[in-house]
Design a protein around this motif. Structure first.
Motif, PDB file in Angstrom:
ATOM      1  N   TYR A   1       2.341  -4.547   6.620  1.00 28.15           N
ATOM      2  CA  TYR A   1       2.902  -3.256   6.205  1.00 28.15           C
ATOM      3  C   TYR A   1       2.615  -2.236   7.313  1.00 28.15           C
ATOM      4  CZ  TYR A   1       2.766  -5.640   1.684  1.00 28.15           C
ATOM      5  OH  TYR A   1       2.932  -6.540   0.666  1.00 28.15           O
ATOM      6  N   PRO A   2       3.467  -2.164   8.328  1.00 30.64           N
ATOM      7  CA  PRO A   2       3.197  -1.310   9.495  1.00 30.64           C
ATOM      8  C   PRO A   2       3.003   0.167   9.154  1.00 30.64           C
ATOM      9  CG  PRO A   2       5.011  -2.827   9.930  1.00 30.64           C
ATOM     10  CD  PRO A   2       4.717  -2.921   8.474  1.00 30.64           C
ATOM     11  N   HIS A   3       3.473   0.605   7.994  1.00 23.50           N
ATOM     12  CA  HIS A   3       3.375   2.012   7.627  1.00 23.50           C
ATOM     13  C   HIS A   3       2.054   2.356   6.969  1.00 23.50           C
ATOM     14  CE1 HIS A   3       4.576  -0.113   3.962  1.00 23.50           C
ATOM     15  NE2 HIS A   3       3.963   0.855   3.317  1.00 23.50           N
ATOM     16  N   VAL A   4       1.135   1.396   6.818  1.00 27.76           N
ATOM     17  CA  VAL A   4      -0.050   1.606   5.976  1.00 27.76           C
ATOM     18  C   VAL A   4      -0.929   2.743   6.489  1.00 27.76           C
ATOM     19  CG1 VAL A   4      -1.398  -0.165   7.187  1.00 27.76           C
ATOM     20  CG2 VAL A   4      -1.992   0.476   4.840  1.00 27.76           C
ATOM     21  N   ARG A   5      -1.047   2.907   7.797  1.00 24.59           N
ATOM     22  CA  ARG A   5      -1.913   3.980   8.314  1.00 24.59           C
ATOM     23  C   ARG A   5      -1.279   5.353   8.052  1.00 24.59           C
ATOM     24  NH1 ARG A   5      -6.232   2.026  10.957  1.00 24.59           N
ATOM     25  NH2 ARG A   5      -6.098  -0.110  11.770  1.00 24.59           N
TER      26      ARG A   5
ATOM     27  N   TYR B   1     -13.668   1.640   3.048  1.00 21.27           N
ATOM     28  CA  TYR B   1     -12.814   0.600   2.473  1.00 21.27           C
ATOM     29  C   TYR B   1     -11.370   0.777   2.945  1.00 21.27           C
ATOM     30  CZ  TYR B   1     -16.073  -1.565  -0.861  1.00 21.27           C
ATOM     31  OH  TYR B   1     -17.096  -2.277  -1.432  1.00 21.27           O
ATOM     32  N   LEU B   2     -10.900   2.012   2.947  1.00 19.40           N
ATOM     33  CA  LEU B   2      -9.527   2.272   3.369  1.00 19.40           C
ATOM     34  C   LEU B   2      -9.297   1.864   4.822  1.00 19.40           C
ATOM     35  CD1 LEU B   2      -8.782   5.738   1.695  1.00 19.40           C
ATOM     36  CD2 LEU B   2      -7.951   3.485   0.994  1.00 19.40           C
ATOM     37  N   SER B   3     -10.296   2.061   5.665  1.00 17.14           N
ATOM     38  CA  SER B   3     -10.177   1.652   7.067  1.00 17.14           C
ATOM     39  C   SER B   3      -9.994   0.147   7.176  1.00 17.14           C
ATOM     40  CB  SER B   3     -11.423   2.085   7.851  1.00 17.14           C
ATOM     41  OG  SER B   3     -11.541   3.489   7.877  1.00 17.14           O
ATOM     42  N   GLY B   4     -10.782  -0.594   6.396  1.00 18.37           N
ATOM     43  CA  GLY B   4     -10.658  -2.045   6.417  1.00 18.37           C
ATOM     44  C   GLY B   4      -9.324  -2.525   5.874  1.00 18.37           C
ATOM     45  N   ILE B   5      -8.864  -1.892   4.799  1.00 17.60           N
ATOM     46  CA  ILE B   5      -7.581  -2.262   4.202  1.00 17.60           C
ATOM     47  C   ILE B   5      -6.443  -2.028   5.195  1.00 17.60           C
ATOM     48  CG2 ILE B   5      -5.938  -1.629   2.398  1.00 17.60           C
ATOM     49  CD1 ILE B   5      -8.427  -0.995   0.638  1.00 17.60           C
ATOM     50  N   CYS B   6      -6.472  -0.890   5.865  1.00 16.30           N
ATOM     51  CA  CYS B   6      -5.429  -0.580   6.853  1.00 16.30           C
ATOM     52  C   CYS B   6      -5.437  -1.585   7.994  1.00 16.30           C
ATOM     53  CB  CYS B   6      -5.623   0.830   7.401  1.00 16.30           C
ATOM     54  SG  CYS B   6      -5.262   2.152   6.225  1.00 16.30           S
ATOM     55  N   SER B   7      -6.619  -1.959   8.456  1.00  9.67           N
ATOM     56  CA  SER B   7      -6.717  -2.875   9.587  1.00  9.67           C
ATOM     57  C   SER B   7      -6.128  -4.239   9.260  1.00  9.67           C
ATOM     58  CB  SER B   7      -8.188  -3.030  10.000  1.00  9.67           C
ATOM     59  OG  SER B   7      -8.328  -3.952  11.052  1.00  9.67           O
TER      60      SER B   7
ATOM     61  N   PRO C   1       0.814  -1.223   0.000  1.00 12.88           N
ATOM     62  CA  PRO C   1       0.000   0.000   0.000  1.00 12.88           C
ATOM     63  C   PRO C   1       0.849   1.275   0.000  1.00 12.88           C
ATOM     64  CG  PRO C   1       0.029  -0.941   2.195  1.00 12.88           C
ATOM     65  CD  PRO C   1       0.780  -1.907   1.313  1.00 12.88           C
ATOM     66  N   THR C   2       1.394   1.620  -1.151  1.00 11.08           N
ATOM     67  CA  THR C   2       2.136   2.872  -1.280  1.00 11.08           C
ATOM     68  C   THR C   2       1.143   4.023  -1.473  1.00 11.08           C
ATOM     69  OG1 THR C   2       2.301   2.677  -3.679  1.00 11.08           O
ATOM     70  CG2 THR C   2       4.034   1.633  -2.360  1.00 11.08           C
ATOM     71  N   GLU C   3       1.647   5.241  -1.415  1.00 10.24           N
ATOM     72  CA  GLU C   3       0.779   6.405  -1.625  1.00 10.24           C
ATOM     73  C   GLU C   3       0.154   6.363  -3.018  1.00 10.24           C
ATOM     74  OE1 GLU C   3       2.544  10.148  -0.756  1.00 10.24           O
ATOM     75  OE2 GLU C   3       3.334   9.525   1.203  1.00 10.24           O
ATOM     76  N   ASP C   4       0.951   6.025  -4.019  1.00  8.49           N
ATOM     77  CA  ASP C   4       0.431   5.959  -5.381  1.00  8.49           C
ATOM     78  C   ASP C   4      -0.644   4.885  -5.515  1.00  8.49           C
ATOM     79  OD1 ASP C   4       1.569   8.006  -6.792  1.00  8.49           O
ATOM     80  OD2 ASP C   4       3.352   6.871  -7.386  1.00  8.49           O
TER      81      ASP C   4
ATOM     82  N   ARG D   1      -2.914   8.408   5.638  1.00  7.94           N
ATOM     83  CA  ARG D   1      -3.105   9.801   6.038  1.00  7.94           C
ATOM     84  C   ARG D   1      -2.246  10.774   5.227  1.00  7.94           C
ATOM     85  NH1 ARG D   1      -2.835   7.213  11.161  1.00  7.94           N
ATOM     86  NH2 ARG D   1      -0.633   7.832  11.341  1.00  7.94           N
ATOM     87  N   SER D   2      -1.529  10.268   4.271  1.00  2.00           N
ATOM     88  CA  SER D   2      -0.653  11.133   3.483  1.00  2.00           C
ATOM     89  C   SER D   2      -1.456  12.176   2.698  1.00  2.00           C
ATOM     90  CB  SER D   2       0.184  10.292   2.513  1.00  2.00           C
ATOM     91  OG  SER D   2      -0.634   9.732   1.504  1.00  2.00           O
TER      92      SER D   2
END
Length: 291
Positions: free
Chosen positions: A97-101, A85-91, A61-64, A105-106
Motif C-alpha cells: 500500500y504505497p500510500h500508507v505513509r 507501532y505506526l512506524s513499523g506498520i508503515c514500513s 491502512p485507510t485513515e479510518d 500523516r493525515s
C-alpha cells in the motif's frame, strides 16, 4: 531515445536469469532492516492484523482503520508505543500500500494520536544513572584474587561507563535469533597503550557506512577502567588464547544481557539498569564541565 555509450571499458559480466535477479533482490530487501528492528516491526504489524480481524475491518491502512487502531491500542498500551507501532506498520505495508505513509500523516490519524497521548499519557520513568562512587562500590567488592567472571563484569561496567556505551554494544541479546557474530567485538581490535586502551565496535544498525566505532578508554585516578580492563584481558588471554571474541565468560560463551543484569542486581536495585552505564558516564562528563 538514442543514447551513445562512452568509450569506457566494461568488464565482461554474465547475464543473470530473471529468477536469480528476483531471488537476489529478495535477499537484499530482507536485509534492509536490522534483525532487532524487523522483529519489533513484525510485532507491530501482527497487532494491527489482529485488530483488523477482531473488528472485521479490511487490512488496507485507510485513515479510518489507522485512527481506529490508534484509538483501540491507546487504551491498552503506552501512547508513545502506539506511535512506534505506526512506524513499523508503515514500513512493512508500504510495499503493498504505497500510500500508507501519507495516510499515517493525515489530519485524522495525527489528531487521534495526539488525543490519546493527552488522554492516557503518563510521565516517562527513566532509570537512574550510575555514579563514580557506584563504580567504586563494585570494585571494592571484588575478591582477591578475582574470578574471571568478576573481572569481566567489572571491565564491561567501567568501559560502558567511561566509553558511553549501550549495554547492547557489550553483550549479546537474550533472544538467540537476534545474535550476530558481525556485531561482536574482536580481540584483535584491541590496542593497549601505557595510559589507555581501545577496541573497535563492529557495525551496528545505526552504522550506515559499516566502518565500526573505535572506543578509547583512558586511565583515571580512581575507578581505573584501564587497569581493570588489563586485568580482565590477562585472564581472558590465559583462558582463551585462540578465541577471536573479546568479551568471554569463564565457560567460553559471550555474556548475555540477562547475565550482566543478574550481576548488576547484586549491587543495585531495579532503578539501575543497562542504560545507567551510558547515562552515568554522560552525567559524569557534564558534571566535570565537558561539553
Amino acid at each position: 531515445m538514442n543514447i551513445t555509450s562512452l568509450p569506457a571499458r566494461q568488464p565482461q559480466r554474465e547475464a543473470w536469469p530473471m529468477e536469480r535477479l528476483i531471488y537476489e533482490r529478495s535477499i537484499n530487501l530482507g536485509l534492509a532492516l536490522d534483525q532487532s528492528t524487523n522483529l519489533t516491526y513484525s510485532s507491530a504489524l501482527n497487532s494491527y492484523i489482529t485488530f483488523c480481524d477482531l473488528h472485521h475491518l479490511g487490512i488496507e491502512p485507510t485513515e479510518d482503520t489507522l485512527s481506529f487502531f490508534v484509538t483501540f491500542m491507546g487504551s491498552h498500551i503506552n501512547p508513545r508505543s502506539v506511535d512506534n507501532y505506526l512506524s513499523g506498520i508503515c514500513s512493512l505495508l508500504e510495499e503493498f500500500y504505497p500510500h500508507v505513509r501519507h495516510t499515517r500523516r493525515s489530519r485524522l490519524v495525527s489528531r487521534t494520536l495526539k488525543g490519546i497521548k493527552r488522554r492516557y499519557g503518563v510521565p516517562v520513568r527513566r532509570k537512574l544513572p550510575l555514579s563514580r562512587s557506584d563504580l567504586g562500590t563494585v570494585l571494592a567488592s571484588l575478591p582477591s584474587p578475582a574470578h574471571h567472571d568478576d573481572l569481566l563484569f567489572a571491565a564491561q561496567l567501567l568501559d560502558g561507563f567511561y566509553g558511553l556505551l549501550r549495554l547492547g554494544e557489550l553483550v549479546w541479546p537474550d533472544n538467540p535469533s537476534l545474535r550476530s557474530d558481525s556485531k561482536v567485538t574482536r580481540r584483535t581490535s584491541v590496542v593497549i597503550a601505557e595510559s589507555y586502551h581501545s577496541f573497535v565496535l563492529p557495525t551496528h544498525k545505526a552504522d550506515r557506512q559499516f566502518e565500526g566505532s573505535t572506543i578509547v578508554i583512558h586511565q583515571t585516578d580512581s575507578e581505573d577502567a584501564h587497569g581493570t580492563f588489563l586485568s580482565y584481558l590477562a585472564s581472558r588471554d590465559k583462558c582463551f588464547p585462540f578465541h577471536s571474541f573479546l568479551w568471554l565468560r569463564s565457560d567460553g560463551t559471550i555474556p548475555t544481557r540477562a547475565w550482566f543484569i543478574s550481576r548488576l542486581r547484586n549491587f543495585f536495585p531495579e532503578s539501575i539498569s543497562g542504560h545507567s552505564l551510558r547515562a552515568g558516564g554522560a552525567t559524569s562528563l557534564a558534571a566535570a564541565g565537558v561539553a
